[in-house]
Design a protein around this motif. Structure first.
Motif, PDB file in Angstrom:
ATOM      1  N   ASN A 255      31.339  49.424 100.346  1.00  0.00           N
ATOM      2  CA  ASN A 255      32.282  47.864 100.569  1.00  0.00           C
ATOM      3  C   ASN A 255      31.389  47.454 101.682  1.00  0.00           C
TER       4      ASN A 255
ATOM      5  N   ALA B 257      35.602  51.973 100.831  1.00  0.00           N
ATOM      6  CA  ALA B 257      36.004  50.932 101.780  1.00  0.00           C
ATOM      7  C   ALA B 257      34.454  51.503 102.222  1.00  0.00           C
ATOM      8  N   LEU B 258      33.531  52.933 102.130  1.00  0.00           N
ATOM      9  CA  LEU B 258      32.484  52.563 102.983  1.00  0.00           C
ATOM     10  C   LEU B 258      31.171  52.193 101.963  1.00  0.00           C
TER      11      LEU B 258
ATOM     12  N   ASP C 162      39.896  55.701  98.499  1.00  0.00           N
ATOM     13  CA  ASP C 162      39.541  54.832  99.284  1.00  0.00           C
ATOM     14  C   ASP C 162      38.727  54.691  99.887  1.00  0.00           C
ATOM     15  N   ALA C 163      38.783  56.187 100.873  1.00  0.00           N
ATOM     16  CA  ALA C 163      38.118  56.284 101.341  1.00  0.00           C
ATOM     17  C   ALA C 163      36.634  55.453 101.654  1.00  0.00           C
TER      18      ALA C 163
END
Lengths: 311, 362
Positions: B206, B203-204, B199-200
């Motif tokens: 994106n 997120a980065l 997920d991290a």
């Protein structure tokens, strides 16, 4: 100077759903199990078993769909061991559930030996044709893979099953008072065993969603506590399917949101962001379940109690 | 092995054991924070354990416990190992620091070695660490050249000096070759949680990051980058702790490998011949404890040559990644022109260098 323009809401919603789906699947399965009066603490073990079963079969067959079926089957088989031990041999449910988690973690590590670092076949989003082209809404509602829709359908189905069907009523009766249900001629053990296997299958799907979509790869111990979150959500949602949905999406959503806020350089202290998924999920679910008497009513009265037909 | 250790502890409890010291074999215990199959940090420690077995054969017996949470539970595991007759116990995560010292007080005859920590409260506790920041300098250089969006992402675990050294070292060197570079740090507060790490990473990505570094143990960020690349992206990653070569040649373009084998073999040997002493070992590239894995063909030859020159300079001691002038984030001077950071300055590092955005959580 907070520049959050780099966060794309559409992408955010998509990753929110991906992050929430494993917990959602595991939690809705556990809800049915607990409604039948059985406390299965082995969710984590069933999830990880589903993760590896699904991964192996998806890799070998090249089809994620077959993989998901295998995940449900594998985890349901594992949960039937729990069912046999607790329902037939009347072992302690808490201890057996914990043992199931340990067993599942070990078994999956063993099964996964040859599958580390391998790529899973891709699960692509469903194609809704024109609907997917609607600006914003189309991307938010119609751009996901089929498991996301299946998990939502399971929530609706579980809600309708418990509320409107005779079988759902019987299941609840068994969970409220197994002696009364038994006296009425319902097969308590058979019903509970089916509920346990349904719970196992759902947890397995949730695990496979991790290994086939969310991460997507096999790593030992990859559920990393997701099963426990699912268990907690069932309780905080006071055994109500729509609240499970709310809880899982809140938790998954805030987890993803806080990571995105960090990545975008938001000037909110990281400590607050990191604890926010837990705090907000608990707060919201506690507040909507604030009426103590009604909350107590929704807990199955015979939850965790052993049943023996002759007693 | 586990059964054997259980039996040994049962025998001890029953007062039947004659004591492990009477036997010829040296028992070596390992406490792991993740699973052996994480493909990263714990995997490399376990490779070190296997190297100890290979080096000493029958003279040594190893026991290990995986997935031991940092905190009180680790104390229980260490106590069990000590009771099971371990002569030396390696505790391989920062969070075992206090537990290691607490258990060491109760078992003065057992040697304890704590990885990445700094507390040695008893003569039977030693600490060891590797200079990961040396590797970070090299991959920071590569990252600075490879990024097109000028945004480098960093998945960080906990705000401890070891992690902060890595962030500063990679940022300084990326900035050196690319003054426009920015670094987004995401703190995930875990060493191992594949879903959260993925997920991290997403997120980065994106948020426009195209080079990701990680200070967490699983290969999930690599898989996330691979998935992004298949969807038409251009994201690069670096293997962390282990080579993670399954993701080469792209997204993984190089890696920092922790090689604990030389240290473990040496220290177990010292226990065997009775020369073991407490102390702190901090090896890096010169000792072979920090190794840069193969740099793939995705990296232009000139950049690769630059990285290799830096590896050579760090290995022969002519270059230290923290050489002044270096300013702190608040503009004050950390190191003056030509000044080299001392080890004490490094192990207490609790600030970002100039140019970093964001704050370190307390």
């Amino acid at each position: 100077m907070m520049d959050l323009s780099s966060i794309n809401p559409v992408v955010l919603v998509a990753s929110l759903m991906v992050a929430a789906t494993p917990i959602l699947l595991a939690a809705i399965g556990e809800l049915i199990v607990e409604k039948s009066g059985v406390l299965n603490l082995g969710v984590e073990g069933m999830m990880i078993t589903g993760a590896i079963c699904g991964f192996i079969i998806a890799v070998e067959s090249g089809s994620p769909v077959i993989g998901f079926f295998a995940a449900a089957l594998g985890a349901a088989l594992l949960s039937s061991i729990f069912g046999f031990l607790t329902l037939v041999l009347l072992s302690n449910q808490v201890a057996t559930g914990l043992a199931l988690t340990l067993f599942g973690l070990g078994l999956s590590a063993l099964m996964g030996q040859g599958y580390i670092g391998i790529k899973a076949p891709t699960t692509s989003p469903l194609n809704f044709g024109v609907l997917g082209d609607i600006p914003l809404i189309g991307r938010i509602l119609f751009s996901h893979d089929w498991m996301v829709y299946l998990s939502l359908a399971l929530i609706a189905g579980t809600w309708a099953f418990l509320k409107f069907t005779r079988a759902g009523l019987v299941l609840r009766a068994v969970g409220e008072s197994h002696d009364a249900a038994h006296a009425l001629g319902y097969k308590v053990i058979r019903i509970r065993l089916l509920a346990i296997m349904f719970g196992g299958a759902c947890a397995g799907l949730g695990g496979a969603y991790l290994s086939l979509v969310r991460v997507p790869q096999w790593t030992e111990g990859m559920t990393a506590g997701a099963g426990w979150i699912a268990l907690a959500i069932v309780v905080f949602a006071s055994w109500k399917p729509w609240r499970v949905l709310l809880g899982a999406y809140l938790f998954g959503g805030i987890t993803v949101l806080q990571l995105n806020l960090q990545a975008a350089g938001a000037t909110i202290p990281v400590e607050l962001l990191s604890m926010s998924p837990y705090i907000i999920t608990i707060l919201v679910l506690v507040i909507i379940s604030a009426d103590r008497r009604r909350a107590a009513l929704s807990a199955p009265a015979d939850l965790g109690k052993p049943f023996h037909a002759t007693s | 092995m586990k059964l054997k250790s259980l039996l040994t502890s049962a025998a001890l409890a029953a007062g039947l054991a004659t004591g492990a010291a009477a036997q010829d074999t040296t028992t070596v215990g390992f406490v792991y924070v993740g699973p052996v199959g994480d493909g990263g940090w714990t995997y490399q420690h376990d490779q070190g354990r296997l190297a100890v077995e290979a080096a000493y054969g029958d003279k040594v017996e190893t026991i290990f416990q995986e997935n031991v949470p940092e905190g009180p539970d680790s104390e229980r595991v260490m106590t069990q190992m000590a009771l099971a007759g371990a002569d030396i116990i390696f505790t391989t995560s920062f969070g075992y620091m206090d537990a290691t010292n607490a258990v060491a007080a109760r078992f003065p005859d057992v040697k304890f070695e704590h990885a990445t920590g700094y507390k040695r409260e008893h003569p039977n506790v030693a600490t060891y660490d590797a200079r990961f920041y040396e590797g970070r300098a090299v991959i920071g250089t590569i990252a600075g050249h490879m990024t097109e969006t000028n945004k480098i992402g960093y998945i960080a675990s906990f705000p401890i000096p070891e992690v902060i050294q890595g962030i500063n070292s990679s940022f300084l060197h990326a900035q050196k070759v690319n003054p426009d570079v920015e670094m987004s740090v995401v703190w995930v507060y875990t060493w191992f949680d594949p879903a959260k790490e993925a997920d991290a990473a997403n997120a980065l990505i994106n948020n426009g990051v195209d080079v990701i570094m990680q200070h967490t143990d699983s290969t999930a960020p690599q898989a996330a980058a691979q998935a992004a690349n298949e969807a038409g992206g251009r994201v690069f990653t670096f293997g962390q702790a282990s080579d993670m070569s399954n993701f080469a040649p792209s997204p993984r373009i190089a890696s920092i490998i922790d090689d604990w084998a030389p240290y473990y073999v040496k220290r177990v040997g010292m226990v065997m011949d009775g020369t073991w002493e407490s102390g702190h070992s901090w090896g890096g590239m010169p000792e072979g404890e920090v190794v840069i894995g193969p740099i793939t063909e995705e990296v232009p030859a000139a950049v690769k040559a630059e990285a290799e020159a830096m590896i050579a300079a760090i290995t022969d001691g002519s270059y230290h990644p923290f050489t002044g002038p270096i300013m702190k984030q608040d503009g004050s001077v950390f190191l003056a022109e030509g000044e080299v950071a001392t080890d004490v300055q490094l192990v207490t590092m609790d600030f970002y260098v100039q140019g970093m955005t964001g704050e370190i959580p307390q």
